[in-house]
Design a protein around this motif. Structure first.
Motif, PDB file in Angstrom:
ATOM      1  N   VAL A 144      -3.757  -2.893  -2.208  1.00  0.00           N
ATOM      2  CA  VAL A 144      -2.525  -2.494  -3.397  1.00  0.00           C
ATOM      3  C   VAL A 144      -1.887  -3.650  -3.342  1.00  0.00           C
ATOM      4  O   VAL A 144      -1.265  -4.261  -2.467  1.00  0.00           O
ATOM      5  N   THR A 161       1.040  -5.510  -3.596  1.00  0.00           N
ATOM      6  CA  THR A 161       2.599  -5.357  -3.557  1.00  0.00           C
ATOM      7  C   THR A 161       3.401  -6.816  -3.660  1.00  0.00           C
ATOM      8  O   THR A 161       4.542  -6.690  -3.922  1.00  0.00           O
ATOM      9  N   ASP A 207       0.958   0.258  -7.075  1.00  0.00           N
ATOM     10  CA  ASP A 207       1.106   1.596  -6.699  1.00  0.00           C
ATOM     11  C   ASP A 207       0.039   2.393  -6.179  1.00  0.00           C
ATOM     12  O   ASP A 207      -1.082   2.386  -6.479  1.00  0.00           O
ATOM     13  N   PRO A 208       0.325   2.769  -4.685  1.00  0.00           N
ATOM     14  CA  PRO A 208      -0.822   3.320  -3.821  1.00  0.00           C
ATOM     15  C   PRO A 208      -1.687   4.554  -4.441  1.00  0.00           C
ATOM     16  O   PRO A 208      -2.804   4.598  -4.633  1.00  0.00           O
ATOM     17  N   LEU A 233       4.431   2.378   7.349  1.00  0.00           N
ATOM     18  CA  LEU A 233       4.385   1.776   5.886  1.00  0.00           C
ATOM     19  C   LEU A 233       3.025   1.573   5.538  1.00  0.00           C
ATOM     20  O   LEU A 233       2.688   1.590   4.421  1.00  0.00           O
ATOM     21  N   THR A 238       1.427   4.597   4.262  1.00  0.00           N
ATOM     22  CA  THR A 238       1.741   5.204   3.014  1.00  0.00           C
ATOM     23  C   THR A 238       1.692   4.193   2.054  1.00  0.00           C
ATOM     24  O   THR A 238       1.265   4.680   0.721  1.00  0.00           O
ATOM     25  N   ARG A 239       1.302   2.930   1.956  1.00  0.00           N
ATOM     26  CA  ARG A 239       1.297   2.135   1.165  1.00  0.00           C
ATOM     27  C   ARG A 239      -0.069   1.380   0.915  1.00  0.00           C
ATOM     28  O   ARG A 239      -0.608   1.374  -0.359  1.00  0.00           O
ATOM     29  N   ASP A 240      -0.954   1.188   2.042  1.00  0.00           N
ATOM     30  CA  ASP A 240      -2.192   0.269   1.952  1.00  0.00           C
ATOM     31  C   ASP A 240      -3.431   1.274   1.926  1.00  0.00           C
ATOM     32  O   ASP A 240      -4.392   0.998   1.692  1.00  0.00           O
TER      33      ASP A 240
END
Length: 484
Positions: free
Chosen positions: A129, A131, A146-147, A196, A199-201
């Motif tokens: 992702v 970011t 956006d994941p 994080l 939820t993100r990666d």
């Protein structure tokens, strides 16, 4: 000290070697006969489809179930198209189009091209992702920032590739998208809480696992809360705890190239990096591109010695060899799904991805200026830009540094100017030059890198391709009315 032949063979079962040139040296086949898992091919190994098919057949003559791997992502990272650019747009373009069926179709087409060439393991897709807007190594290789979007397209890419009977390898676990340095050159750090990361990666990797991906590639990145001072490739918490335990992955864990400084420098040498990766839970070790027989033998000897001196459990080595064998078996037993070739697919996908802002009608018969740009090690020197697609339009290439607006204006005369580049927003010199030219005459910009919110004052049109594939260059030239 002599190496135990049985341990040497077991160690070879976990290694992907490489060699230069369009034909295999004798040692490459001899190692396969001795049990080497396979070879990774690079641009230097590829001249044309016929030559590549001969090369892979030559390797398979040594062992029919050999893994023959390649980094074929489409877009900016292509080995099949390293001389011309890829006929398919890359992940950022597919993410911008945001049509999962289109992503599936493009990756099925890439898979079919690989299968026809005799390649059975694609070290793709990139599912990071992205970011960090200034990420130097991922960028347009990512489906987006956006994941959830990246996870959806990861699923489509994995199923597309594997529908062709080619094993997919989702990379770079646990996520290289927030880095601002290149792990080929150093060990990047992503200093974030595990919450994080989850939820993100991690959502794209979870999606890949759920889609049945056959392999996942580890990243040479440091996440202090997860990996401590070393890279994820050497982290049992990352590979065995998080990837296998939490995400439930049961396939082969593949390392990124161990010659990269993020791995080799962290361990002290490539052979020691191999032992550290196996001990952490990796199964198939990419040695890198600069490989010869002595290096492969040194890596195998170090792995064998580690099982004797206690650095590596023999059971762990046996497990890794078994998983690599299972990956190879999958490539020989799968039945590819039906595939209908579509020579227009790449162009259609690139058109869907492209954004044209403003009015291109003022840019007829321009001077086209490509700003020379560097390339990452992952990309290599792949041709890009509009030049191959122009019809009767003059094209020049300049370096941003040292080129003045006055020089370009003098050269252009009374013609409009179209300026083509990658990540133009990152260069203060490029931004200044473009805006000064736009104040003097009709000017347009074609951005072929990771886009930004920057829009130069005064330009008549701003075209965003979300990547620099051959297909993307073609449709940009089309949009400007400049094609052959």
């Amino acid at each position: 000290m002599a190496i135990d032949p049985a341990l040497r063979q077991l160690a070879l079962h976990t290694l992907l070697a490489a060699f230069p040139g369009g034909t295999a040296p004798r040692w490459a086949g001899d190692l396969l006969a001795d049990g080497l898992a396979g070879h990774t091919l690079f641009g230097t190994n590829v001249a044309d489809p016929e030559q590549l098919a001969r090369l892979t057949a030559e390797l398979r003559s040594a062992r029919t179930d050999a893994l023959i791997a390649i980094d074929e992502e489409g877009g900016d990272v292509t080995r099949l198209g390293h001389r011309t650019g890829s006929p398919y747009p890359g992940n950022a373009a597919l993410g911008a189009a945001d049509d999962e069926e289109l992503t599936h179709r493009v990756h099925a087409a890439i898979g079919a091209d690989l299968a026809a060439a005799g390649i059975n393991l694609d070290l793709a897709p990139t599912v990071d992702v992205n970011t960090a807007d200034d990420n130097p190594i991922i960028g347009t290789r990512s489906f987006g920032a956006d994941p959830e979007l990246v996870a959806r397209h990861t699923r489509a890419a994995v199923t597309g590739l594997q529908s062709a009977g080619v094993a997919a390898c989702a990379k770079h676990f646990p996520g290289h998208g927030a880095t601002v340095t290149d792990s080929h050159l150093e060990l990047p750090t992503v200093d974030v809480p595990l919450a994080l990361l989850r939820t993100r990666d991690l959502p794209p990797f979870a999606a890949a696992v759920q889609a049945g991906v056959q392999a996942v590639m580890s990243a040479h990145i440091r996440v202090p809360e997860l990996t401590g001072d070393g890279p994820a490739t050497f982290s049992r918490a990352a590979l065995t705890g998080l990837l296998r335990g939490e995400l439930g992955f049961r396939g082969a864990i593949v390392t990124d190239a161990l010659e990269m400084r993020g791995a080799a420098a962290s361990a002290g040498s490539i052979p020691r990096a191999a032992v550290a990766a196996l001990a952490a839970g990796a199964d198939l070790l990419c040695i890198g591109a600069d490989v010869d027989l002595p290096l492969v033998e040194a890596v195998a000897a170090e792995i064998a010695a580690a099982t004797v001196d206690g650095r590596l459990a023999l059971s762990r080595l046996e497990e890794a060899a078994a998983r690599t064998a299972a990956l190879a078996a999958w490539t020989t037993t799968g039945t590819p799904g039906p595939f209908t070739p579509d020579t227009e697919l790449g162009l259609a996908a690139a058109r869907r991805a492209m954004t044209v802002e403003g009015d291109v009608t003022a840019l007829r018969s321009p001077l086209v200026v490509r700003f020379g740009a560097g390339h990452s090690i992952a990309e290599g020197r792949v041709p890009w830009g509009l030049a191959p697609h122009l019809d009767g339009v003059e094209h020049i290439e300049v370096a941003v540094e040292g080129t003045t607006p006055e020089e370009l204006a003098g050269y252009a005369g009374d013609r409009p100017v179209v300026l083509v580049g990658r990540r133009l927003h990152e260069s203060a010199a490029a931004r200044t030059l473009i805006e000064k030219l736009a104040a003097d005459r009709p000017a347009g910009v074609v951005e072929m890198g990771w886009p930004s919110s920057w829009r130069p004052a005064g330009v008549r049109a701003f075209v965003i391709t979300h990547g620099a594939s051959r297909a993307s260059g073609r449709v940009a030239a089309e949009a400007l009315g400049l094609t052959r």
